[in-house]
Design a protein around this motif. Structure first.
Motif, PDB file in Angstrom:
ATOM      1  N   THR A   1       8.113   8.136  -4.668  1.00 23.25           N
ATOM      2  CA  THR A   1       8.839   7.408  -3.612  1.00 23.25           C
ATOM      3  C   THR A   1       9.468   6.147  -4.183  1.00 23.25           C
ATOM      4  O   THR A   1      10.689   6.069  -4.327  1.00 23.25           O
TER       5      THR A   1
ATOM      6  N   TYR B   1       8.272   2.452  -6.912  1.00 24.43           N
ATOM      7  CA  TYR B   1       7.231   1.943  -7.820  1.00 24.43           C
ATOM      8  C   TYR B   1       6.143   1.244  -7.000  1.00 24.43           C
ATOM      9  O   TYR B   1       6.430   0.580  -6.001  1.00 24.43           O
TER      10      TYR B   1
ATOM     11  N   ASN C   1      -1.721  -7.695   5.487  1.00 27.91           N
ATOM     12  CA  ASN C   1      -0.951  -6.461   5.327  1.00 27.91           C
ATOM     13  C   ASN C   1      -1.671  -5.531   4.340  1.00 27.91           C
ATOM     14  O   ASN C   1      -1.631  -5.753   3.135  1.00 27.91           O
ATOM     15  N   PRO C   2      -2.349  -4.511   4.858  1.00 31.16           N
ATOM     16  CA  PRO C   2      -3.220  -3.688   3.992  1.00 31.16           C
ATOM     17  C   PRO C   2      -2.464  -2.820   2.982  1.00 31.16           C
ATOM     18  O   PRO C   2      -1.264  -2.588   3.123  1.00 31.16           O
ATOM     19  N   LEU C   3      -3.199  -2.337   1.994  1.00 31.01           N
ATOM     20  CA  LEU C   3      -2.617  -1.547   0.898  1.00 31.01           C
ATOM     21  C   LEU C   3      -2.902  -0.056   1.089  1.00 31.01           C
ATOM     22  O   LEU C   3      -3.815   0.323   1.812  1.00 31.01           O
TER      23      LEU C   3
ATOM     24  N   THR D   1       1.319   9.466   3.603  1.00 34.18           N
ATOM     25  CA  THR D   1       0.089   8.676   3.610  1.00 34.18           C
ATOM     26  C   THR D   1      -0.641   8.952   4.916  1.00 34.18           C
ATOM     27  O   THR D   1      -0.017   8.946   5.977  1.00 34.18           O
TER      28      THR D   1
ATOM     29  N   ALA E   1      -5.542   3.634   4.464  1.00 34.37           N
ATOM     30  CA  ALA E   1      -4.362   4.456   4.193  1.00 34.37           C
ATOM     31  C   ALA E   1      -4.558   5.135   2.834  1.00 34.37           C
ATOM     32  O   ALA E   1      -4.881   4.467   1.856  1.00 34.37           O
TER      33      ALA E   1
ATOM     34  N   ARG F   1      -3.077   8.215  -0.041  1.00 33.05           N
ATOM     35  CA  ARG F   1      -2.118   9.253  -0.393  1.00 33.05           C
ATOM     36  C   ARG F   1      -2.309   9.734  -1.826  1.00 33.05           C
ATOM     37  O   ARG F   1      -2.873   9.017  -2.660  1.00 33.05           O
TER      38      ARG F   1
ATOM     39  N   ARG G   1       5.287   4.947  10.059  1.00 35.63           N
ATOM     40  CA  ARG G   1       6.488   4.656   9.256  1.00 35.63           C
ATOM     41  C   ARG G   1       7.133   5.996   8.892  1.00 35.63           C
ATOM     42  O   ARG G   1       6.461   6.843   8.297  1.00 35.63           O
TER      43      ARG G   1
ATOM     44  N   ALA H   1       1.223  -0.524  12.097  1.00 40.42           N
ATOM     45  CA  ALA H   1       1.118  -0.653  10.637  1.00 40.42           C
ATOM     46  C   ALA H   1       1.435  -2.127  10.399  1.00 40.42           C
ATOM     47  O   ALA H   1       2.567  -2.546  10.587  1.00 40.42           O
TER      48      ALA H   1
HETATM   49  O1  TXA Z   1       5.452   5.444  -0.872  1.00 42.68           O
HETATM   50  C1  TXA Z   1       4.648   4.532  -0.635  1.00 42.68           C
HETATM   51  O2  TXA Z   1       3.912   4.556   0.362  1.00 42.68           O
HETATM   52  C2  TXA Z   1       4.586   3.372  -1.631  1.00 42.68           C
HETATM   53  C3  TXA Z   1       4.091   3.911  -2.969  1.00 42.68           C
HETATM   54  C4  TXA Z   1       3.859   2.814  -3.965  1.00 42.68           C
HETATM   55  O3  TXA Z   1       2.937   4.663  -2.757  1.00 42.68           O
HETATM   56  N1  TXA Z   1       3.740   2.321  -1.139  1.00 42.68           N
HETATM   57  C5  TXA Z   1       4.094   1.496  -0.133  1.00 42.68           C
HETATM   58  O4  TXA Z   1       3.161   0.514   0.128  1.00 42.68           O
HETATM   59  O5  TXA Z   1       5.125   1.591   0.488  1.00 42.68           O
HETATM   60  P1  TXA Z   1       3.466  -0.768   1.036  1.00 42.68           P
HETATM   61  O6  TXA Z   1       2.303  -1.640   0.861  1.00 42.68           O
HETATM   62  O7  TXA Z   1       4.761  -1.326   0.692  1.00 42.68           O
HETATM   63  O8  TXA Z   1       3.410  -0.206   2.479  1.00 42.68           O
HETATM   64  C6  TXA Z   1       2.174   0.195   3.015  1.00 42.68           C
HETATM   65  C7  TXA Z   1       2.235   0.212   4.497  1.00 42.68           C
HETATM   66  C8  TXA Z   1       2.282  -1.165   5.106  1.00 42.68           C
HETATM   67  O9  TXA Z   1       3.243  -1.177   6.161  1.00 42.68           O
HETATM   68  C9  TXA Z   1       0.860  -1.329   5.651  1.00 42.68           C
HETATM   69  O10 TXA Z   1       0.820  -2.174   6.752  1.00 42.68           O
HETATM   70  C10 TXA Z   1       0.500   0.097   6.022  1.00 42.68           C
HETATM   71  O11 TXA Z   1       1.032   0.845   4.948  1.00 42.68           O
HETATM   72  N2  TXA Z   1      -0.958   0.316   6.065  1.00 42.68           N
HETATM   73  C11 TXA Z   1      -1.843   0.246   5.048  1.00 42.68           C
HETATM   74  N3  TXA Z   1      -3.098   0.467   5.488  1.00 42.68           N
HETATM   75  C12 TXA Z   1      -3.013   0.685   6.805  1.00 42.68           C
HETATM   76  C13 TXA Z   1      -3.952   0.979   7.839  1.00 42.68           C
HETATM   77  N4  TXA Z   1      -5.250   1.075   7.584  1.00 42.68           N
HETATM   78  N5  TXA Z   1      -3.494   1.151   9.095  1.00 42.68           N
HETATM   79  C14 TXA Z   1      -2.160   1.061   9.361  1.00 42.68           C
HETATM   80  N6  TXA Z   1      -1.227   0.788   8.441  1.00 42.68           N
HETATM   81  C15 TXA Z   1      -1.631   0.597   7.182  1.00 42.68           C
END
Ligand code: TXA
Ligand code: MG
Length: 362
Positions: free
Chosen positions: A51, A53, A78-80, A114, A135, A137, A211, A245
């Motif tokens: 998707t 980096y 903002n979780p990972l 994810t 989350a 994936r 998302r 999210a």
């Molecule tokens: O394609 C992707 O998903 C990429 C690649 C690197 O894997 N990662 C990505 O991560 O887009 P990030 O951190 O930019 O977006 C992660 C999203 C954020 O909007 C965050 O709030 C949501 O995932 N998220 C993470 N854990 C969550 C949870 N437990 N409940 C709801 N949303 C969550």
């Protein structure tokens, strides 16, 4: 957990970034092993996925996870996303895996979706921002899979951009945002999809898209009876209420210049008149359009076509690099065409809405 938002803005400790060049399809194992060793020692590394980096750390090393937030300037609420290379790692992360998740995993993993699942207590609050869910994936990229496997731990990773900036779809974008803020950057060319994974929450009554992404609503409906779409996924602005999210409540993906998104009927005519208004004020105007429409705009605009509307995945692939291109050439304002929210265009339009400072609808 006490979330101290100011923490994310603390001065970043500068490091000397090691850039590791690898082939995206047949990555050199010894090169990846060097980075994997770093991950095990608590270092942070940017790596390619299918998707965008990501910027990764050992999920269970709280100090390493904190470094990710510091390097990106990311708010701690903002979780990972936790990345795994094999289904057997799911047990380390998720408290339970509902039947529906198993069906989705079988169909779509490794791949750009994810899943939100109930978390195991051992997953640190820093990773999930204190939420009871996690989350997860499994990325479909040889480099990402090998790195996770050789690190012997699930890798927690957000996108590898400075917080608020367009996600990186090429190693050069990561270098621009994060050089000397992270320990490693694995450079392996452009990422195939170019928009982040679909996020599907399986802890609600009905599977809910938080998302939109490359696995589309239409794809999901081939295995699910129904899919809910959250307000966060629609990204109507101004956004009211609590984002499901957490990341969806911030302005995102933003180029430096304000982006005006034109949606609805007669998009080209309306975008053109907004562009002409700014040109008359002496502004440098960027236009984000498609092959079919690019010639319809004044030549003294800086025009970028995302590709042909008949190739939606190409349009998605080019989105973030085009937003960054406007920064490089230095426009004062960007006028962008909205897209019909079907298939992967739903994801593209979501990112455009999140990047916009104004949406003009009719
Ligand atoms: O394609 C992707 O998903 C990429 C690649 C690197 O894997 N990662 C990505 O991560 O887009 P990030 O951190 O930019 O977006 C992660 C999203 C954020 O909007 C965050 O709030 C949501 O995932 N998220 C993470 N854990 C969550 C949870 N437990 N409940 C709801 N949303 C969550
Ligand atoms: Mg991101």
């Amino acid at each position: 957990m006490i979330i101290n938002r100011s923490y994310a803005h603390r001065r970043v400790e500068m490091v000397k970034t090691v850039i590791v060049n690898v082939d995206p399809i047949n990555p050199d194992i010894s090169a990846i092993d060097g980075v994997a060793k770093g991950i095990r020692e608590g270092k942070i590394a940017a790596f390619p996925t299918e998707t965008v980096y990501g910027l990764g750390a050992d999920t269970f090393n709280v100090d390493a996870v904190r470094k990710i937030f510091e390097a990106k300037g990311r708010p701690l609420d903002n979780p990972l996303i936790v990345h795994i290379y094999h289904e057997k790692q799911l047990d380390l992360i998720a408290k339970e895996v509902p039947e529906i998740a198993k069906v989705l995993i079988e169909r779509f993993w490794p791949g750009p979706i994810t899943l939100i699942l109930p978390k195991k207590p051992s997953v640190p609050d820093e990773v999930t921002a204190g939420l009871p869910t996690v989350a997860v994936r499994m990325p479909a990229h040889p480099v990402a899979l090998l790195l996770i496997e050789r690190s012997s731990t699930p890798i927690a990773a957000p996108s590898a951009n400075l917080s608020g900036r367009p996600s990186p779809t090429d190693a050069s974008h990561v270098v621009k945002d994060l050089l000397d803020r992270v320990d490693y950057i694995i450079s392996a060319g452009k990422t195939p999809f170019g928009v982040e994974s679909t996020i599907l929450d399986l802890t609600k009554d009905k599977p809910t898209i938080l998302r939109p992404g490359p696995i589309t609503v239409e794809d999901l409906l081939t295995v699910l009876e129904e899919v809910e779409i959250s307000e966060a996924a629609l990204a109507e602005r101004p956004y009211k209420g609590i984002a499901e999210a957490p990341g969806m409540k911030y302005r995102h993906y933003s180029p430096e210049a304000p982006l005006i998104l034109i949606e609805g009927e007669n998009v080209v005519d309306r975008a053109k008149s907004v562009a002409i208004k700014y040109l008359r004020e002496g502004r440098r105007v960027g236009i984000l359009t498609c092959d079919e429409n690019v010639s319809k705009y004044p030549e003294n605009c800086y025009r970028i076509s995302l590709g042909s509307l008949s190739k939606p995945y190409t349009i998605a692939h080019n989105l973030f690099s085009s937003l960054r291109k406007f920064d490089e050439v230095g426009v004062d304002v960007i006028v962008a065409e909205g897209l019909p929210s079907k298939g992967i265009f739903f994801a593209v339009n979501n990112r455009l809405r999140k990047a916009s400072s104004e949406i003009i609808r009719k």
